[in-house]
Design a protein around this motif. Structure first.
Motif, short mmCIF file in Angstrom:
data_model
loop_
_atom_site.label_atom_id
_atom_site.label_comp_id
_atom_site.label_asym_id
_atom_site.label_seq_id
_atom_site.Cartn_x
_atom_site.Cartn_y
_atom_site.Cartn_z
N UNK A 198 -4.94 -4.35 5.57
CA UNK A 198 -3.99 -5.33 5.04
C UNK A 198 -4.71 -6.56 4.50
N UNK A 199 -5.76 -6.99 5.21
CA UNK A 199 -6.51 -8.17 4.76
C UNK A 199 -7.19 -7.90 3.42
N UNK A 200 -7.72 -6.69 3.27
CA UNK A 200 -8.35 -6.34 1.99
C UNK A 200 -7.33 -6.28 0.87
N UNK B 154 -1.93 -15.63 4.08
CA UNK B 154 -2.31 -16.18 5.37
C UNK B 154 -2.36 -15.07 6.41
N UNK B 155 -2.75 -15.44 7.63
CA UNK B 155 -2.80 -14.44 8.70
C UNK B 155 -1.40 -13.92 9.03
N UNK C 244 2.28 -9.28 9.06
CA UNK C 244 3.49 -8.59 8.58
C UNK C 244 3.13 -7.29 7.89
N UNK C 245 2.12 -7.33 7.02
CA UNK C 245 1.73 -6.11 6.30
C UNK C 245 1.24 -5.02 7.25
N UNK D 137 -6.44 1.85 15.82
CA UNK D 137 -5.53 2.02 14.68
C UNK D 137 -5.02 0.67 14.18
N UNK D 138 -4.71 -0.21 15.12
CA UNK D 138 -4.24 -1.54 14.74
C UNK D 138 -5.35 -2.33 14.03
N UNK D 139 -6.58 -2.18 14.51
CA UNK D 139 -7.70 -2.84 13.86
C UNK D 139 -7.84 -2.37 12.42
#
Length: 344
Positions: free
Chosen positions: A53-55, A15-16, A21-22, A45-47
């Motif tokens: 992390x999503x990948x 989930x998001x 968290x990651x 950098x956050x983007x």
């Protein structure tokens, strides 16, 4: 309350919250980035960390849940007369690219051979939760349907006082095409017109006729045929034109698809393009570059068209001031299918 990981059998669906968290960021930041609204709100950098992390987690946003929360689907329906025409694939791609930048997705719907607008619209509302409608080169809907689509739809390449419209400069494009052929010395110019009785095609024929008259070239009824947007129909129509006792030296087509049928008829009759026959199209679709020789055609800039279409529709959906766009300028693209007529 945030999302929680869901177990399906032995497998946990990320989930998001897991992505946040990651990546070491807030869930809000994840929503902004994956919703395409991070510009100026989430650092670069956050983007990058969020996307990475999503990948890694294999996370995909839950669009159904997002729709329930917001009450908006962010789905746009692009309604066209024929999904088999490669030109509309390019139109769809341009609109989809522009829509994605604004957080919307686009579905493609055809109205070919469908008489019941009401049923189609109700099905689309129910099945896809369509939020906005783009009606491309379509006959203007009836008054009850215009009321149903009020504040939800725009017309492209068509006009009504009841609905915002985005127009193409069809007159300029068709005029340039006719002038090109006449400058090459052609006077026996036939028109293979599109079968649908829509204003955009009526305008093309008016310009064709007016240009002939301006140059004192006779308008001939036997040089006028209409065709459905199929290879077989355009082939049959072109074959009829090319077997006339005084056959045309050039054929102007309302679309590249119709021009493909002319090529097929010319081949069957052992005519060489452009030595024996000049052929022109309209759209500058993929078809125009597949044909040999490549097709002289009127180009419709689908990227610009997509951007303006989405901008106009979103102004309607979000009740913002409607932007004004001049009719989109079309350009003549001269390729190998037209040549000067030889004196005989």
């Amino acid at each position: 309350m945030g999302e929680e990981s869901t177990d399906i059998g032995q497998r946990s669906v990320p989930t998001s919250v897991d992505v946040a968290r990651r990546a070491g960021v807030s869930q809000a930041a994840v929503s902004l980035v994956l919703g395409g609204k991070a510009a100026g709100r989430v650092g670069k950098k956050s983007q990058e960390a969020i996307l990475s992390a999503a990948r890694e987690l294999g996370y995909a946003p839950n669009s159904a849940a997002r729709t329930l929360r917001s009450g908006r689907s962010h789905v746009i329906a692009l309604v066209v007369p024929d999904v088999n025409n490669p030109f509309f694939a390019a139109v769809f791609e341009g609109a989809e690219r522009a829509a994605r930048k604004e957080g919307y997705s686009v579905i493609l719907i055809t109205l070919k051979d469908i008489q019941d607008w009401q049923q189609l619209i109700n099905e689309a509302f129910t099945t896809y939760a369509v939020e906005g409608w783009v009606l491309y080169t379509m006959r203007v809907p009836t008054a009850p349907l215009q009321e149903l689509l009020r504040d939800k739809a725009i017309l492209v390449d068509g006009f009504t006082d009841e609905m915002p419209s985005l127009l193409l400069d069809i007159q300029h494009g068709m005029s340039d095409m006719m002038q090109h052929l006449i400058q090459l010395g052609h006077t026996r110019i036939a028109h293979l017109a599109a079968a649908p009785d829509d204003e955009t095609f009526r305008l093309r024929h008016r310009v064709y006729r007016e240009t002939l008259l301006q140059h004192n070239i006779p308008y001939r009824d036997d040089y006028q045929l209409r065709s459905a947007f199929t290879l077989e129909a355009s082939y049959q129509a072109a074959y009829q034109l090319l077997t006339l006792a005084d056959a045309p030296s050039a054929i102007v087509c309302d679309s590249d698809m119709l021009a493909a049928g002319v090529y097929k008829a010319a081949y069957a009759l052992h005519l060489s393009i452009p030595r024996d026959l000049s052929v022109t199209g309209f759209d500058d679709s993929l078809v125009s570059r597949i044909l040999v020789p490549e097709l002289t055609t009127v180009a419709i800039p689908t990227d610009t068209l997509g951007e303006q279409t989405i901008a106009l529709l979103l102004s309607v959906l979000e009740k913002k001031q409607t932007p004004h766009f001049d009719p989109l300028l079309l350009s003549l693209v001269v390729r190998g299918s037209t040549a000067a007529i030889e004196d005989k």
